[in-house]
Design an enzyme around this catalytic site. Structure first.
Site, PDB file in Angstrom:
ATOM      1  N   HIS A 195      -1.317  -5.671   1.442  1.00  0.00           N
ATOM      2  CA  HIS A 195      -2.482  -6.554   1.310  1.00  0.00           C
ATOM      3  C   HIS A 195      -2.106  -7.772   0.485  1.00  0.00           C
ATOM      4  CE1 HIS A 195      -5.584  -3.443   2.577  1.00  0.00           C
ATOM      5  NE2 HIS A 195      -6.034  -4.558   3.130  1.00  0.00           N
ATOM      6  N   GLU A 250       0.833  -1.207   0.000  1.00  0.00           N
ATOM      7  CA  GLU A 250       0.000   0.000   0.000  1.00  0.00           C
ATOM      8  C   GLU A 250       0.865   1.252   0.000  1.00  0.00           C
ATOM      9  OE1 GLU A 250      -3.083   0.022  -0.459  1.00  0.00           O
ATOM     10  OE2 GLU A 250      -3.624  -2.083  -0.080  1.00  0.00           O
ATOM     11  N   CYS A 289      -7.361  -2.367   8.100  1.00  0.00           N
ATOM     12  CA  CYS A 289      -5.984  -2.395   7.595  1.00  0.00           C
ATOM     13  C   CYS A 289      -5.449  -0.987   7.474  1.00  0.00           C
ATOM     14  CB  CYS A 289      -5.933  -3.121   6.255  1.00  0.00           C
ATOM     15  SG  CYS A 289      -6.344  -4.861   6.433  1.00  0.00           S
TER      16      CYS A 289
HETATM   17  N1  PCA Z   1      -8.203  -7.237   5.925  1.00  0.00           N
HETATM   18  C1  PCA Z   1      -9.109  -6.173   6.296  1.00  0.00           C
HETATM   19  C2  PCA Z   1      -9.110  -6.153   7.803  1.00  0.00           C
HETATM   20  C3  PCA Z   1      -8.463  -7.416   8.229  1.00  0.00           C
HETATM   21  C4  PCA Z   1      -7.840  -7.959   7.022  1.00  0.00           C
HETATM   22  O1  PCA Z   1      -7.087  -8.953   6.977  1.00  0.00           O
HETATM   23  C5  PCA Z   1      -8.812  -4.855   5.612  1.00  0.00           C
HETATM   24  O2  PCA Z   1      -8.373  -4.879   4.451  1.00  0.00           O
HETATM   25  O3  PCA Z   1      -9.043  -3.797   6.181  1.00  0.00           O
END
Ligand code: PCA
Length: 200
Positions: free
Chosen positions: A166, A80, A142
């Site tokens: 992610h 990100e 996240c």
């Molecule tokens: N993904 C979510 C919250 C927990 C996770 O593993 C997110 O992208 O916010």
């Protein structure tokens, strides 16, 4: 030896497992490159996740923080670029749903990741693991954790690089949710190891 705080999340929103939880447990205590990995799992809870992450930060005193989250539906590893000062979206695991809620009332609009995200992507692609930079970590937990850690580092003037990546669903999740693109658990873990190696 330098310390890496590696965080993952518990399962959430009807996904029976969270592959980040499995990766963090598998890598906890390992030495990768110049880092010893300290793994911690965070709850999907707006009132607790950032708080607990900062408690781990204070306890571990890491040289770098790599936080992982599941982005079910994405087909690539996505470091990100930015975290924004906003909480919004679906209910968390405690049933709390926030809308347009700032993470830090007086905080800046956003923070850029201080991890070498371009290098992460280049190295992953060289290894044959699909990756691309993402320009939004969303507004759910996240993003919340990424913002909170970068805010702390900025406020305290620390020499700690931090950010969020992610990852796609694992095959196990795709069996429960057949429309999801998925990766094998070992490819997901190898991708995380490769990013830690980039850190030094
Ligand atoms: N993904 C979510 C919250 C927990 C996770 O593993 C997110 O992208 O916010």
């Amino acid at each position: 030896m330098k310390k890496l705080l590696l965080t993952g999340f518990e399962p959430f929103l009807g996904f029976p497992i969270n592959p980040t939880d499995e990766i963090v447990r598998a890598l906890d205590g390992k030495t990768i490159g110049e880092y010893v990995v300290v793994g911690r799992i965070l709850p999907v809870d707006f009132s607790e996740s950032a708080k607990q992450c900062l408690e781990h930060f204070n306890e571990v005193k890491p040289d770098a923080v790599l936080s992982l989250g599941l982005a079910a539906g994405r087909s690539k590893i996505t470091p990100e670029r930015i975290a924004i000062n906003c909480r919004d979206g679906a209910e968390d695991n405690r049933g709390v749903k926030l809308q347009d809620s700032p993470i830090e009332e007086e905080g800046p609009a956003g923070y850029f990741s201080t991890l070498p995200i371009r290098r992460f992507v280049d190295v992953l692609v060289e290894k044959g693991l699909p990756a691309t930079i993402s320009n939004t970590a969303g507004t759910y937990l996240c993003n919340n954790v990424m913002y909170a850690v970068l805010h702390k580092v900025a406020q305290d003037g620390l020499d700690v690089c931090a950010g969020f990546v992610h990852i796609p669903a694992s095959h196990e999740l795709a069996i429960a949710h057949p429309k999801l693109p998925s990766w094998s658990g070992s490819d997901l873990e190898n991708a995380v190891v490769a990013m830690i190696e980039v850190l030094g």
